[in-house]
Design a protein around this motif. Structure first.
Motif, PDB file in Angstrom:
ATOM      1  N   ILE A  57       0.872  -1.173   0.000  1.00 45.79           N
ATOM      2  CA  ILE A  57       0.000   0.000   0.000  1.00 45.79           C
ATOM      3  C   ILE A  57       0.907   1.219   0.000  1.00 45.79           C
ATOM      4  O   ILE A  57       1.740   1.388   0.883  1.00 45.79           O
ATOM      5  CB  ILE A  57      -0.932   0.024   1.226  1.00 45.79           C
ATOM      6  N   ALA A  58       0.742   2.062  -1.009  1.00 44.57           N
ATOM      7  CA  ALA A  58       1.620   3.215  -1.153  1.00 44.57           C
ATOM      8  C   ALA A  58       1.078   4.466  -0.489  1.00 44.57           C
ATOM      9  O   ALA A  58       1.832   5.369  -0.144  1.00 44.57           O
ATOM     10  CB  ALA A  58       1.869   3.502  -2.634  1.00 44.57           C
ATOM     11  N   GLY A  59      -0.245   4.542  -0.310  1.00 44.06           N
ATOM     12  CA  GLY A  59      -0.801   5.756   0.257  1.00 44.06           C
ATOM     13  C   GLY A  59      -2.077   5.518   1.023  1.00 44.06           C
ATOM     14  O   GLY A  59      -2.835   4.589   0.725  1.00 44.06           O
ATOM     15  N   ALA A  60      -2.289   6.360   2.021  1.00 43.12           N
ATOM     16  CA  ALA A  60      -3.512   6.335   2.811  1.00 43.12           C
ATOM     17  C   ALA A  60      -3.771   7.759   3.292  1.00 43.12           C
ATOM     18  O   ALA A  60      -2.837   8.473   3.645  1.00 43.12           O
ATOM     19  CB  ALA A  60      -3.382   5.393   3.999  1.00 43.12           C
ATOM     20  N   VAL A  61      -5.054   8.142   3.295  1.00 44.58           N
ATOM     21  CA  VAL A  61      -5.404   9.504   3.687  1.00 44.58           C
ATOM     22  C   VAL A  61      -6.830   9.520   4.239  1.00 44.58           C
ATOM     23  O   VAL A  61      -7.689   8.781   3.769  1.00 44.58           O
ATOM     24  CB  VAL A  61      -5.243  10.478   2.491  1.00 44.58           C
ATOM     25  N   PHE A  62      -7.052  10.357   5.249  1.00 36.33           N
ATOM     26  CA  PHE A  62      -8.384  10.560   5.795  1.00 36.33           C
ATOM     27  C   PHE A  62      -9.171  11.518   4.906  1.00 36.33           C
ATOM     28  O   PHE A  62      -8.601  12.448   4.329  1.00 36.33           O
ATOM     29  CB  PHE A  62      -8.311  11.198   7.195  1.00 36.33           C
ATOM     30  N   SER A  63     -10.485  11.323   4.859  1.00 38.12           N
ATOM     31  CA  SER A  63     -11.361  12.305   4.224  1.00 38.12           C
ATOM     32  C   SER A  63     -11.352  13.563   5.087  1.00 38.12           C
ATOM     33  O   SER A  63     -11.004  13.516   6.271  1.00 38.12           O
ATOM     34  CB  SER A  63     -12.779  11.744   4.104  1.00 38.12           C
ATOM     35  N   PRO A  64     -11.728  14.709   4.512  1.00 35.61           N
ATOM     36  CA  PRO A  64     -11.721  15.953   5.288  1.00 35.61           C
ATOM     37  C   PRO A  64     -12.593  15.919   6.539  1.00 35.61           C
ATOM     38  O   PRO A  64     -12.299  16.618   7.508  1.00 35.61           O
ATOM     39  CB  PRO A  64     -12.234  16.995   4.291  1.00 35.61           C
ATOM     40  N   ASP A  65     -13.638  15.088   6.549  1.00 36.76           N
ATOM     41  CA  ASP A  65     -14.467  14.988   7.748  1.00 36.76           C
ATOM     42  C   ASP A  65     -13.983  13.893   8.699  1.00 36.76           C
ATOM     43  O   ASP A  65     -14.534  13.700   9.777  1.00 36.76           O
ATOM     44  CB  ASP A  65     -15.940  14.773   7.396  1.00 36.76           C
ATOM     45  N   GLY A  66     -12.939  13.156   8.288  1.00 36.18           N
ATOM     46  CA  GLY A  66     -12.345  12.129   9.133  1.00 36.18           C
ATOM     47  C   GLY A  66     -13.112  10.826   9.203  1.00 36.18           C
ATOM     48  O   GLY A  66     -12.702   9.907   9.903  1.00 36.18           O
ATOM     49  N   LYS A  67     -14.201  10.699   8.450  1.00 38.21           N
ATOM     50  CA  LYS A  67     -15.050   9.510   8.530  1.00 38.21           C
ATOM     51  C   LYS A  67     -14.594   8.365   7.637  1.00 38.21           C
ATOM     52  O   LYS A  67     -14.949   7.212   7.856  1.00 38.21           O
ATOM     53  CB  LYS A  67     -16.495   9.871   8.194  1.00 38.21           C
ATOM     54  N   ILE A  68     -13.812   8.684   6.604  1.00 39.77           N
ATOM     55  CA  ILE A  68     -13.374   7.678   5.632  1.00 39.77           C
ATOM     56  C   ILE A  68     -11.866   7.734   5.494  1.00 39.77           C
ATOM     57  O   ILE A  68     -11.256   8.801   5.566  1.00 39.77           O
ATOM     58  CB  ILE A  68     -14.044   7.919   4.265  1.00 39.77           C
ATOM     59  N   VAL A  69     -11.256   6.565   5.282  1.00 36.13           N
ATOM     60  CA  VAL A  69      -9.842   6.481   4.919  1.00 36.13           C
ATOM     61  C   VAL A  69      -9.789   5.907   3.505  1.00 36.13           C
ATOM     62  O   VAL A  69     -10.433   4.899   3.213  1.00 36.13           O
ATOM     63  CB  VAL A  69      -9.052   5.578   5.891  1.00 36.13           C
ATOM     64  N   ALA A  70      -9.044   6.564   2.644  1.00 37.43           N
ATOM     65  CA  ALA A  70      -8.817   6.059   1.288  1.00 37.43           C
ATOM     66  C   ALA A  70      -7.413   5.487   1.227  1.00 37.43           C
ATOM     67  O   ALA A  70      -6.468   6.084   1.757  1.00 37.43           O
ATOM     68  CB  ALA A  70      -8.973   7.181   0.266  1.00 37.43           C
ATOM     69  N   THR A  71      -7.279   4.307   0.615  1.00 41.55           N
ATOM     70  CA  THR A  71      -5.961   3.679   0.436  1.00 41.55           C
ATOM     71  C   THR A  71      -5.788   3.271  -1.020  1.00 41.55           C
ATOM     72  O   THR A  71      -6.760   2.992  -1.721  1.00 41.55           O
ATOM     73  CB  THR A  71      -5.796   2.425   1.325  1.00 41.55           C
ATOM     74  N   GLY A  72      -4.545   3.226  -1.457  1.00 41.86           N
ATOM     75  CA  GLY A  72      -4.237   2.785  -2.815  1.00 41.86           C
ATOM     76  C   GLY A  72      -2.907   2.078  -2.835  1.00 41.86           C
ATOM     77  O   GLY A  72      -2.020   2.401  -2.037  1.00 41.86           O
ATOM     78  N   GLY A  73      -2.772   1.109  -3.741  1.00 43.57           N
ATOM     79  CA  GLY A  73      -1.529   0.363  -3.750  1.00 43.57           C
ATOM     80  C   GLY A  73      -1.220  -0.401  -5.006  1.00 43.57           C
ATOM     81  O   GLY A  73      -1.761  -0.141  -6.091  1.00 43.57           O
ATOM     82  N   GLU A  74      -0.348  -1.361  -4.795  1.00 46.07           N
ATOM     83  CA  GLU A  74       0.226  -2.175  -5.854  1.00 46.07           C
ATOM     84  C   GLU A  74      -0.821  -2.965  -6.653  1.00 46.07           C
ATOM     85  O   GLU A  74      -0.614  -3.284  -7.811  1.00 46.07           O
ATOM     86  CB  GLU A  74       1.218  -3.145  -5.179  1.00 46.07           C
ATOM     87  N   ASP A  75      -1.944  -3.270  -6.023  1.00 43.48           N
ATOM     88  CA  ASP A  75      -2.971  -4.082  -6.683  1.00 43.48           C
ATOM     89  C   ASP A  75      -3.868  -3.264  -7.615  1.00 43.48           C
ATOM     90  O   ASP A  75      -4.861  -3.767  -8.133  1.00 43.48           O
ATOM     91  CB  ASP A  75      -3.826  -4.824  -5.649  1.00 43.48           C
TER      92      ASP A  75
END
Length: 168
Positions: free
Chosen positions: A51-69
């Motif tokens: 997994i190369a990246g992870a970030v919270f949504s501006p309201d903090g309710k969601i985390v988005a992740t992205g990666g090798e797959d």
């Protein structure tokens, strides 16, 4: 010091309120940490590979992740449950960022292309092509007004994109 990953950590971001941190790692796990105790609150598992990246949504309710797959995953930050998996990206995801308005997630890819996903419609926006082919997009950030996306790449350049027109 936060310990919990078994591989290199590639991304670390605070939640908007500063109470949590999300980290992404080569071990294929994103971890949501409690900043006060330093202990893991949730381990987000589901990606195949790094997994190369992870970030919270501006309201903090969601985390988005992205990666090798080549997938973008949206997680419920409170429960750690997967909300949505977006497939079909043409290369491994190497960077990720939420727009300040919370309506868009941008991903940078290993092939040098960036892409935005409109969360209100679920549709991918046109490709942002400008970095050298094969030179991964490694960094990205939106201006606070959510109208400009800035990307950085292994090609040594920083580019500015109009979010509406998808042009430089």
């Amino acid at each position: 010091e936060l310990k919990g990953h078994s591989g290199a950590v590639l991304s670390v971001k605070f939640s908007p309120d500063g109470d949590q941190i999300v980290s992404a790692s080569w071990d294929g796990v994103a971890i949501i940490w409690d900043t006060l105790s330093g202990k893991p609150k949730r381990k987000l598992r589901g990606h195949r590979g790094r997994i190369a990246g992870a970030v919270f949504s501006p309201d903090g309710k969601i985390v988005a992740t992205g990666g090798e797959d080549k997938t973008l995953r949206l997680w419920n930050a409170k429960t750690g449950r997967i909300k949505k998996v977006v497939k079909g990206f043409m290369a491994p995801i190497t960077a990720i960022e939420y727009a300040p308005d919370g309506n868009t997630v941008a991903v940078g890819m290993k092939n040098g292309v960036a892409r935005m996903l409109d969360l209100t419609t679920g549709k991918k926006r046109p490709k942002l092509i400008g970095h050298k082919t094969g030179q991964a997009v490694t960094a990205m950030i939106y201006l606070p007004d959510s109208r400009t996306l800035t990307t950085g790449s292994l090609d040594g350049t920083i580019r500015f994109w109009d979010v509406v027109t998808c042009a430089e």
